[in-house]
Scaffold this active site. Structure first.
Site, PDB file in Angstrom:
ATOM      1  N   HIS A 316       0.966  -1.094   0.055  1.00 48.82           N
ATOM      2  CA  HIS A 316      -0.037  -0.162   0.025  1.00 48.82           C
ATOM      3  C   HIS A 316       1.042   1.228   0.037  1.00 48.82           C
ATOM      4  CE1 HIS A 316      -3.211   2.805   1.121  1.00 48.82           C
ATOM      5  NE2 HIS A 316      -3.925   1.969   0.727  1.00 48.82           N
ATOM      6  N   ASP A 373      -7.911  -5.565   0.095  1.00 48.44           N
ATOM      7  CA  ASP A 373      -8.276  -6.487  -1.144  1.00 48.44           C
ATOM      8  C   ASP A 373      -8.019  -7.946  -0.930  1.00 48.44           C
ATOM      9  OD1 ASP A 373      -9.767  -4.466  -2.554  1.00 48.44           O
ATOM     10  OD2 ASP A 373      -7.504  -3.715  -3.166  1.00 48.44           O
TER      11      ASP A 373
END
Ligand code: ACO
Length: 432
Positions: A316, A373
């Site tokens: 991320h 996710d």
């Protein structure tokens, strides 16, 4: 220098730029959580220099009072409330209200907002005919972006949508209709009749009804499953200046209307490095399972950067310790699978991949952790949502964030069109 009411100049630090012996003092801006930024808005005017920051990894594009993230500590808060508390105690609609209007709703406000959502849940009959124009295998994200843009055509007063009274209605209209459109695009793709929404059902249950009910046969969903989906929507509801939200703000800065700005956000979300990652995770796990390769062999391929393959659902831009949403979702994943009595080999594989990657030097060094996710797709699969619809669910969840950011930008003091500069690296002057 203009300042938002929630930020102030930090008088403890002095920052200056030294260029060819000349000193240029720079202002410091400090947020309410003590994040500090150097204000370079006058840099070019004063020095003829710009800053270069490919991918905006080090650029604060705006001041915002909506969501706070501390990537190092794994903190995510909407309007000050920790994501863990909202995921546990709030509904998606309460969370949406909080993001859009700034405060959690009082009972009366919640009722009023629910009424608006109910009033707005149908799409114009002419719009229903638009679904006939898409091929059966049209990607649902393409349908969603087109149909949300199409809403402008059925909303003659959209140009004045930044007025208070109309804004609440517009916000409810978008939140409610995106759910109806999303379910309709799925029904169309499987050749089933489109279900009308039901006013007696709450937001998330109503969506599941529109997705799965058969004619004359209501699909009654277990409250724990409804809660799990509601929680997924909450976890996706906002994430400050991510790719799709920055896109919404970029488009909104030209004074484009809410629907068009959000439609652009949906397109940005579609990409596999952003909202499309939840789909890619399932594809990756399925391919790995079918290949019979070991987890280690697969990770070695990733580490060798073979044909650009990445561990999807990992890493991320902001979280460099853990993604708090991933932790909540991992827990929900076990609950849902247990409730539905599903043994999913993909879940076992995901857990093994996570455990192996988290002890591997490559991932440790680069601070790569599971993101939201990594596990969300496994829950959605268990609920019966097809893989092509995963990113659509993300879009439904992100809608309140996009609306809140659109509103914040449009009502900010001195809103300017977003217009970054560049360093030109092409041919110098040549003649025809
Ligand atoms: N698998 C393997 N290596 C990775 C991964 C990954 N998932 N993510 C980053 N890296 C590596 C890069 O190859 C790079 O290595 P290097 O230093 O040897 O060149 C290093 O880590 C830094 O990577 P960047 O691409 O600079 O990181 P960036 O912040 O630009 O990208 C992103 C963040 C896009 C999320 C990235 O981690 C990624 O591609 N992840 C997989 C896709 C994904 O899960 N996206 C969902 C994000 S969350 C969301 O949008 C809801």
């Amino acid at each position: 220098m203009k300042q938002a009411s929630q930020s102030k100049k930090n008088t403890n630090k002095n920052i200056s730029l030294l260029i060819d012996g000349a000193v240029y003092p720079l202002d410091i801006v400090t947020g309410t959580e003590q994040e500090v930024a150097i204000d370079i808005s006058r840099l070019r005017a004063d020095t003829n220099l710009i800053t270069l920051d490919d991918g905006y990894g080090n650029t604060g594009s705006c001041k915002s009072a909506i969501t706070f993230i501390d990537g190092e500590k794994g903190i995510l808060r909407y309007r000050g409330y920790p994501i863990e508390e909202l995921a546990k105690h709030a509904t998606f609609i309460e969370t949406a209200y909080l993001l859009i209007f700034g405060e959690l709703p009082k009972e009366e406000q919640l009722l009023q907002f629910r009424k608006l959502l109910n009033d707005q849940q149908f799409i114009h009959e002419d719009m229903r005919h638009h679904f006939e124009g898409f091929p059966a295998n049209a990607p649902p994200m393409a349908i969603l972006a087109s149909m949300v843009n199409t809403l402008c055509c059925f909303q003659p007063d959209f140009l004045s949508a930044d007025e208070d009274t109309l804004f609440a209605e517009d916000a409810a209209r978008l939140m409610s209709k995106i759910r109806t459109i999303a379910a309709a695009s799925y029904r169309k793709s499987v050749g089933s009749p489109i279900n009308y929404p039901r006013s007696d059902l709450r937001y998330t249950e109503n969506f599941l009804h529109m997705m799965f009910s058969l004619p004359h046969q209501f699909s009654d969903t277990d409250p724990e499953i409804v809660k799990a989906l509601d929680q997924i929507l909450i976890l996706h509801a906002d994430h400050e200046q991510n790719c799709s939200t920055s896109t919404v703000r970029m488009v909104a800065s030209s004074q484009a209307n809410l629907y068009t700005s959000v439609a652009a956000g949906i397109s940005a979300l579609w990409g596999p490095l952003h909202g499309g990652a939840n789909t890619e995770v399932i594809k990756m796990l399925t391919a790995l399972l079918e290949s019979g390769d070991s987890v280690q062999t697969f990770l070695d391929k990733i580490k060798r950067k073979e044909s650009g393959v990445r561990l999807m659902g990992f890493g991320h831009r902001v979280y460099k310790n853990f993604d708090p949403r991933a932790q909540i979702i991992k827990e929900a994943c076990s609950t849902v699978l247990q409730k539905l009595n599903i043994q999913d080999p993909l879940l076992e594989l995901a857990i093994e991949l996570e455990e192996t990657a988290l002890t591997d030097e490559y991932f440790i060094e680069r601070k790569l952790y599971p993101n939201v996710d990594f596990y969300s797709g496994i829950i959605l699969r268990a609920i019966g949502i097809p893989t092509e619809m995963f990113t659509v669910i993300f879009a439904i969840g992100r809608m309140p964030g996009w609306i809140a950011h659109w509103r914040e930008l449009r009502t900010s003091e001195n809103p300017r069109i977003y217009r970054p500069r560049q360093i030109y690296t092409g041919e110098t002057l040549r003649h025809y």
